[in-house]
Every structure is written in C-alpha cells, then in structure tokens.
Design an enzyme around this catalytic site. Sequence first.
Site, mmCIF file in Angstrom:
data_model
loop_
_atom_site.group_PDB
_atom_site.id
_atom_site.type_symbol
_atom_site.label_atom_id
_atom_site.label_comp_id
_atom_site.label_asym_id
_atom_site.label_seq_id
_atom_site.Cartn_x
_atom_site.Cartn_y
_atom_site.Cartn_z
ATOM 1 N N GLU A 85 0.819 -1.197 0.000
ATOM 2 C CA GLU A 85 0.000 0.000 0.000
ATOM 3 C C GLU A 85 0.859 1.254 0.000
ATOM 4 O OE1 GLU A 85 -3.306 0.501 2.482
ATOM 5 O OE2 GLU A 85 -4.041 -1.541 2.274
ATOM 6 N N CYS B 237 2.620 8.631 1.652
ATOM 7 C CA CYS B 237 2.963 7.708 2.726
ATOM 8 C C CYS B 237 3.420 6.412 2.068
ATOM 9 C CB CYS B 237 1.747 7.470 3.620
ATOM 10 S SG CYS B 237 2.040 6.301 4.971
ATOM 11 N N CYS C 114 4.522 -6.413 8.030
ATOM 12 C CA CYS C 114 5.345 -5.840 9.100
ATOM 13 C C CYS C 114 5.543 -6.884 10.197
ATOM 14 C CB CYS C 114 4.675 -4.594 9.683
ATOM 15 S SG CYS C 114 5.663 -3.781 10.969
ATOM 16 N N CYS D 216 2.333 -4.619 16.213
ATOM 17 C CA CYS D 216 1.694 -3.695 17.152
ATOM 18 C C CYS D 216 0.207 -4.017 17.256
ATOM 19 C CB CYS D 216 1.895 -2.255 16.702
ATOM 20 S SG CYS D 216 3.632 -1.755 16.644
ATOM 21 N N CYS E 190 -2.535 -2.051 15.159
ATOM 22 C CA CYS E 190 -2.196 -1.748 13.769
ATOM 23 C C CYS E 190 -2.603 -2.882 12.847
ATOM 24 C CB CYS E 190 -0.696 -1.495 13.659
ATOM 25 S SG CYS E 190 -0.150 -1.133 11.974
ATOM 26 N N CYS F 100 -3.509 6.313 9.509
ATOM 27 C CA CYS F 100 -2.429 5.720 10.288
ATOM 28 C C CYS F 100 -2.920 4.479 11.028
ATOM 29 C CB CYS F 100 -1.913 6.758 11.283
ATOM 30 S SG CYS F 100 -0.557 6.185 12.309
#
Length: 356
Positions: free
Chosen positions: A110, A123, A130, A134, A137, A349
Amino acid sequence: MQSQSDETAAIAVESRQESNSSSPLLGCSVADLTSWVKSQGQPGYRGQQLHQWIYQKGARSLSDITVFPKQWRESVADFPICRSTIHYRSVAPDGTIKYLLRLADGQIIEAVGIPTDKRLTVCVSSQVGCPMACDFCATGKGGFTRNLARHEIVDQVLTVQEDFQRRVSHIVFMGMGEPLLNVDNVLGAIKCLNEDVGIGQRMMTLSTVGIRDRIRELAEHQLQVTLAVSLHASNQALRKQLIPSARAYDLDDLISECREYVQLTGRRVSFEYILLAGVNDCPEHADELARHLRGFQCHVNLIPYNPIQEVDYQRPTPNGIQAFVAALKNQHIAVSVRYSRGLEADAACGQLRASK
C-alpha cells in the site's frame, strides 16, 4: 520456539543480505545509467536521457523512450525498469487516495497520496507486511513477507505523482513495515528520491518503532530527514503490551538513544503517540511521558486511534484529547494533535493492509 528478539534480529540480518538479481533501472543514478548505456554500446549522453525518461517522464519500458534508436530500443525492450501496477485505488471524501500496488513478484503493498492545497504527501511502505505486530495496527496483524527493494520504494512516489498529475512535495515512511529493519534499501531510496526525483530530505519523515542501535546508526549518516519514533506508551510495561517488539528494547534505552541522536545531528525527534481511550490517555500517562521527554529537543504528535476490525480499542473523546494535550503543555512539552487523513478509505495511520 524463536523469541521475539531472535525474530527481529533474523529479519535485520536478512535485510542486510537482500539484493535484487534483476538489477532494475529504476533506483539508479544518472552515473549508474550512463555506465549501463555504455555497456550496451551506446554513447554516454543517453544515460542522461534515460534518467529523464524514468524519473521525469515516467517511462515503464525502454520501448517507450522514443529518443532512443528504434533498433536498440527493440533489442533492450525486455530489460526491466521495474514499475508496479495499480491493483486497486480507493478515494476518501477528503481527497486522500489509497493505492494497492502489485509488484513484479505478485506481492501487494500500500501507498497513500495525501493532498492539500499547497502540498502532496506520499505515505510509503518499506516492507511487505510488518514483523512488529503492534496490537492496534492492521499491518502488523497480517504478518511479514519480505523487505522492499530500493526501486520498489521509489516507485510508490512516482506512481502517486503520476496518478495525481502533480508533483510530490513530502514523503513519510509511515506505511507498511518497519523502515529500520530494511535500513540499506530505505537509505538508498532516500538518496534516490532526493537526488534523482528531486525531493528535499527536509521534506521526508522516517517513522520507526525503535530497533536497538539503529537510531544511532541512522544519526551517523547525518541525513536531513525528520525522525519520528513511535512510542504509544509512557512506561515499559504498557509499551510491551501494545508493541511486542518492545520486550527486546527497554523504553529508557530507546529514549537514551533518541537523546544521543539529537546530540549527534542537531535535529529534534518527533514522538508519535496513538491515543487509546482508557489505555494510555490518562493524566498519569501524560505525566510519565513528560518525565521521559524533558530536557532535549523533541515534539509529541498525538494521534487519536483509527479503528481496525481485529481489536476493540476506542478513540478518546475530544475533551479527553485536549486534556492530554494540556497536561503535556503544562510540563513544557511541545505537542500537537494529528488527525489522520483517509479514514473512510482505510488509508489512515494504523489501517494499512494489503487488501481491499
């Protein structure tokens, strides 16, 4: 069973060893491109032409470059520039556009284009997925696949620029992935975006959860980019709960390394702090955070939580957000609230994931 710290270390080693065997032309400097055209029996000035067509005209194939001799163009038509294709595009009411980009190996990443009247920010992602996991997220919920190569990072900026038909002015490394676990390719992309695409380093922000010794290493490069460190908690116990990788890197050690970064670079550090109602947004959390950050050049960006499907965290009320801001200001901590763009398109975010 491998520990979190072992996994992080393994990924870091992997990122050092990765290379792209296809040697794409995208991501190369004018000197590299000049050497390449000479190796193909062409005069050196064609390197400058190739550079212009890749970075200014958006060529996706050497066969597109009409200033090249037709016979040579055809002979090298299959040599890869290595641009992605837009797999999916979603436009939010505020004009933010989320892009799912398909890479040469079929992986999906993305990128997000965030326009205002005066700027266009991209961004960008640094990894497919990842590994940091987290808890709040969406990207971390999908796991980690691989690091992005330099050209795959640069391509995101060119793609957004072409789609908007407008020059990109700012770049934030806040998309999918942990940039400091792919540090060599990220540094290469920063260099290319600066020198070849023409975007100033001061217009770039690199966001990290914090990888031991990597912030210090970054400082040695004396970049002009803004360093943004994702804290999201005011004490180590809470940070471990929200960010599993924090078990391997104590909060006090992270703050100490950030202080050293400021001393080495003379540039302030931004600290990102996602506000989760009833979790990390209480007055005592603001007091703890202020105690950590006193005495060096820094700024806190508070980000009200953006919802994802997998967890039931809540965004604080406007009054709760302002109370947290006031508590930090009372302790002389520079602070601002960043309301993420693209919320309705799952482009805000913490919402990025490689799916529609």
